[in-house]
Scaffold this motif. Structure first.
Motif, short mmCIF file in Angstrom:
data_model
loop_
_atom_site.label_atom_id
_atom_site.label_comp_id
_atom_site.label_asym_id
_atom_site.label_seq_id
_atom_site.Cartn_x
_atom_site.Cartn_y
_atom_site.Cartn_z
N TYR A 71 0.84 -1.20 0.00
CA TYR A 71 0.00 0.00 0.00
C TYR A 71 0.87 1.25 0.00
CZ TYR A 71 -3.17 3.67 1.54
OH TYR A 71 -3.88 4.84 1.65
N ALA A 72 1.74 1.38 1.00
CA ALA A 72 2.62 2.54 1.05
C ALA A 72 3.56 2.56 -0.15
CB ALA A 72 3.43 2.53 2.35
N GLY A 73 4.04 1.38 -0.54
CA GLY A 73 4.92 1.30 -1.71
C GLY A 73 4.22 1.72 -2.98
N GLY A 74 2.95 1.32 -3.11
CA GLY A 74 2.19 1.68 -4.30
C GLY A 74 1.85 3.16 -4.35
N LYS A 75 1.68 3.79 -3.19
CA LYS A 75 1.38 5.22 -3.13
C LYS A 75 2.64 6.08 -3.23
CE LYS A 75 -3.17 5.59 -2.40
NZ LYS A 75 -4.07 6.37 -3.27
N ALA A 76 3.79 5.52 -2.88
CA ALA A 76 5.03 6.31 -2.84
C ALA A 76 5.35 7.00 -4.16
CB ALA A 76 6.20 5.42 -2.40
N PRO A 77 5.14 6.36 -5.32
CA PRO A 77 5.48 7.06 -6.57
C PRO A 77 4.68 8.32 -6.81
CG PRO A 77 5.25 4.69 -6.94
CD PRO A 77 4.76 4.95 -5.56
N LEU A 78 3.55 8.49 -6.12
CA LEU A 78 2.74 9.69 -6.32
C LEU A 78 3.54 10.97 -6.09
CD1 LEU A 78 -0.76 8.92 -4.74
CD2 LEU A 78 -0.30 9.67 -7.08
N GLU A 79 4.44 10.95 -5.10
CA GLU A 79 5.24 12.16 -4.84
C GLU A 79 6.05 12.53 -6.07
OE1 GLU A 79 6.49 13.16 -0.62
OE2 GLU A 79 7.04 11.04 -0.79
N HIS A 80 6.62 11.53 -6.72
CA HIS A 80 7.48 11.79 -7.87
C HIS A 80 6.66 12.12 -9.11
CE1 HIS A 80 10.83 10.46 -5.41
NE2 HIS A 80 10.04 9.46 -5.03
N PHE A 81 5.52 11.44 -9.29
CA PHE A 81 4.63 11.79 -10.39
C PHE A 81 4.20 13.25 -10.26
CE2 PHE A 81 2.77 7.18 -10.25
CZ PHE A 81 3.97 6.67 -10.71
N THR A 82 3.87 13.65 -9.04
CA THR A 82 3.38 15.00 -8.77
C THR A 82 4.43 16.04 -9.08
OG1 THR A 82 1.77 14.27 -7.11
CG2 THR A 82 2.60 16.53 -6.90
N ARG A 83 5.65 15.80 -8.64
CA ARG A 83 6.72 16.78 -8.88
C ARG A 83 7.00 16.94 -10.38
NH1 ARG A 83 10.38 13.82 -4.45
NH2 ARG A 83 9.49 14.71 -2.55
N ALA A 84 7.10 15.81 -11.07
CA ALA A 84 7.40 15.88 -12.49
C ALA A 84 6.27 16.58 -13.25
CB ALA A 84 7.61 14.47 -13.05
N ALA A 85 5.02 16.22 -12.94
CA ALA A 85 3.89 16.83 -13.64
C ALA A 85 3.79 18.32 -13.34
CB ALA A 85 2.60 16.12 -13.25
N ALA A 86 4.09 18.71 -12.10
CA ALA A 86 4.04 20.13 -11.74
C ALA A 86 4.99 20.95 -12.62
CB ALA A 86 4.38 20.32 -10.26
N LYS A 87 6.16 20.41 -12.89
CA LYS A 87 7.11 21.11 -13.77
C LYS A 87 6.64 21.07 -15.22
CE LYS A 87 10.36 22.35 -10.85
NZ LYS A 87 10.63 23.78 -10.59
N GLU A 88 6.17 19.91 -15.65
CA GLU A 88 5.82 19.75 -17.06
C GLU A 88 4.57 20.52 -17.46
OE1 GLU A 88 5.85 15.60 -18.17
OE2 GLU A 88 7.69 15.24 -17.02
N PHE A 89 3.65 20.72 -16.52
CA PHE A 89 2.39 21.41 -16.83
C PHE A 89 2.42 22.89 -16.41
CE2 PHE A 89 0.19 17.09 -15.80
CZ PHE A 89 0.78 16.51 -16.91
N ALA A 90 3.54 23.35 -15.88
CA ALA A 90 3.60 24.70 -15.30
C ALA A 90 3.37 25.79 -16.35
CB ALA A 90 4.93 24.93 -14.61
N ASP A 91 3.79 25.54 -17.58
CA ASP A 91 3.64 26.59 -18.60
C ASP A 91 2.17 26.86 -18.92
OD1 ASP A 91 3.29 24.12 -19.84
OD2 ASP A 91 4.27 24.73 -21.70
N ARG A 92 1.29 25.94 -18.51
CA ARG A 92 -0.15 26.15 -18.69
C ARG A 92 -0.82 26.53 -17.37
NH1 ARG A 92 -2.35 20.98 -20.60
NH2 ARG A 92 -4.30 22.19 -20.56
N HIS A 93 0.00 26.82 -16.37
CA HIS A 93 -0.50 27.23 -15.06
C HIS A 93 -1.39 26.17 -14.43
CE1 HIS A 93 1.08 31.32 -15.64
NE2 HIS A 93 0.68 31.18 -16.88
N ILE A 94 -1.09 24.91 -14.68
CA ILE A 94 -1.81 23.80 -14.05
C ILE A 94 -1.02 23.37 -12.82
CG2 ILE A 94 -2.54 21.40 -14.28
CD1 ILE A 94 -3.06 21.95 -17.23
N SER A 95 -1.65 23.42 -11.66
CA SER A 95 -0.99 22.99 -10.43
C SER A 95 -1.26 21.51 -10.20
CB SER A 95 -1.46 23.81 -9.23
OG SER A 95 -2.83 23.56 -8.95
N VAL A 96 -0.29 20.83 -9.59
CA VAL A 96 -0.38 19.39 -9.35
C VAL A 96 0.10 19.12 -7.93
CG1 VAL A 96 0.21 17.09 -10.21
CG2 VAL A 96 0.27 19.05 -11.78
N ASN A 97 -0.75 18.51 -7.12
CA ASN A 97 -0.41 18.26 -5.72
C ASN A 97 -0.94 16.91 -5.26
OD1 ASN A 97 0.82 20.91 -4.68
ND2 ASN A 97 -1.07 21.62 -5.66
N THR A 98 -0.35 16.43 -4.16
CA THR A 98 -0.82 15.21 -3.50
C THR A 98 -1.21 15.56 -2.07
OG1 THR A 98 0.53 13.70 -4.83
CG2 THR A 98 -0.14 12.92 -2.66
#
Length: 248
Positions: free
Chosen positions: A155-182
Motif C-alpha cells: 500500500y505505502a509502496g504503491g502510493k510512494a510514486p505519487l510524490e514523484h509523479f506529482t513533482r514531475a507533472a508540476a514542472k511539465e504542466f507549469a507553462d499552462r499554469h496547471i498545479s499538481v499536488n498530493t
C-alpha cells in the motif's frame, strides 16, 4: 448559485462515496459541475449525482476501471462530452492491503501497484492533456509516505510514486499554469481502513494523532477544496494533514 468554482467542471476519481462523495457535494456547493467516477458501486454513484443536483448543480456518473488506460481516457472523454471542458481533476481511488511481505503474492502486488500507482499515473497524464489552462490536479496519497509501520509494504509502496509523479507533472504542466499536488492523510475513518486492522491496532493509530482520533473525511475535504480554488500557488507538493500522525 455562485461560488469559487462557478462554471467550472470537476472530475472526481472514486467520487461515488466516502471522501470522493463529500468532495462531489462540496464542489457542487462551490458552483462546479461534477463528473462522478465509480468502479462498481453504481447505486452510491447515482445517490451522489442526485445530491449534487439537489445542491443546485449538474453531475453525471461514469463507470470505469482506472487501471485500464483506455478507461481513464474514456472518463475524461465523457467529462468533455458532457460539460465541454475540465478544470479540476481529483483522484481519490486506491486500495489498502495489510499483509506481511513474506505472505504477499505476485497477484496482490500487481493489483496494489495497478490501483495505487498505475491508475494514479495515467489519471495525472490524462488530466494534463485534457484540463483547461489554470487547472488543478490533486491526488490522494497516504501519510505512510512520511511514516512507516509493518504490513503495508504494497500500500505505502504503491502510493510512494505519487510524490514523484506529482513533482514531475508540476514542472511539465507549469507553462499552462496547471498545479499538481498530493494530499496524504493519516488513517481515515472510512470502511476501507477497518478490515485491515485489529481493534487494538485501531486504538494505536488513533493514539498517534491529536485528539486520539483517526482522520475524518471532513478534515480532508476543505484542504482539497482549497487546492482546487484559492491554492493556485501550491504545486509539486505533498501535504500531510494527519493531526500529527507522523510526528512521534
Amino acid at each position: 448559485m455562485t461560488g469559487k468554482l462557478q462554471d467550472k467542471v470537476a472530475v472526481i476519481g472514486g467520487g461515488e462515496k466516502n471522501l470522493g462523495g463529500l468532495l462531489a457535494t462540496t464542489f457542487a456547493a462551490d458552483g462546479a459541475k461534477v463528473v462522478v467516477h465509480y468502479h462498481n458501486d453504481s447505486s452510491s454513484a447515482e445517490n451522489t449525482v442526485k445530491a449534487v443536483q439537489q445542491a443546485g448543480s449538474q453531475a453525471v456518473s461514469v463507470q470505469g476501471d482506472l487501471t485500464q488506460v483506455s478507461q481513464v481516457r474514456r472518463l475524461f472523454d465523457q467529462a468533455v462530452d458532457s460539460f465541454g471542458g475540465i478544470d479540476v481533476a481529483v483522484n481519490t481511488t486506491g486500495m489498502v492491503l495489510r499483509k506481511p511481505i513474506l505472505e504477499t503474492t505476485e497477484e496482490e502486488y500487481d493489483q496494489m501497484f495497478g490501483i495505487n500507482a498505475k491508475a494514479a499515473y495515467f489519471f495525472i497524464q490524462e488530466a494534463g492533456r485534457r484540463l483547461n489552462d489554470y487547472g488543478k490536479i490533486i491526488s490522494l496519497g497516504t501519510s505512510l509516505l512520511a511514516a512507516f509501520t509493518d504490513g503495508y509494504s504494497t500500500y505505502a509502496g504503491g502510493k510512494a510514486p505519487l510524490e514523484h509523479f506529482t513533482r514531475a507533472a508540476a514542472k511539465e504542466f507549469a507553462d499552462r499554469h496547471i498545479s499538481v499536488n498530493t494530499v496524504a492523510p493519516g488513517p481515515m475513518d472510512t470502511p476501507f481502513f477497518y478490515p485491515q486492522e485489529t481493534p487494538e491496532r485501531v486504538e494505536f493509530h488513533k493514539s498517534m494523532a491529536m485528539g486520539n482520533q483517526l482522520t475524518r473525511i471532513e478534515d480532508i475535504a476543505p484542504i482539497i477544496e482549497f487546492l482546487a480554488t484559492d491554492g493556485w500557488w501550491f504545486t509539486g507538493q505533498t501535504m500531510f494533514p494527519n493531526g500529527g500522525y507522523t510526528s512521534r
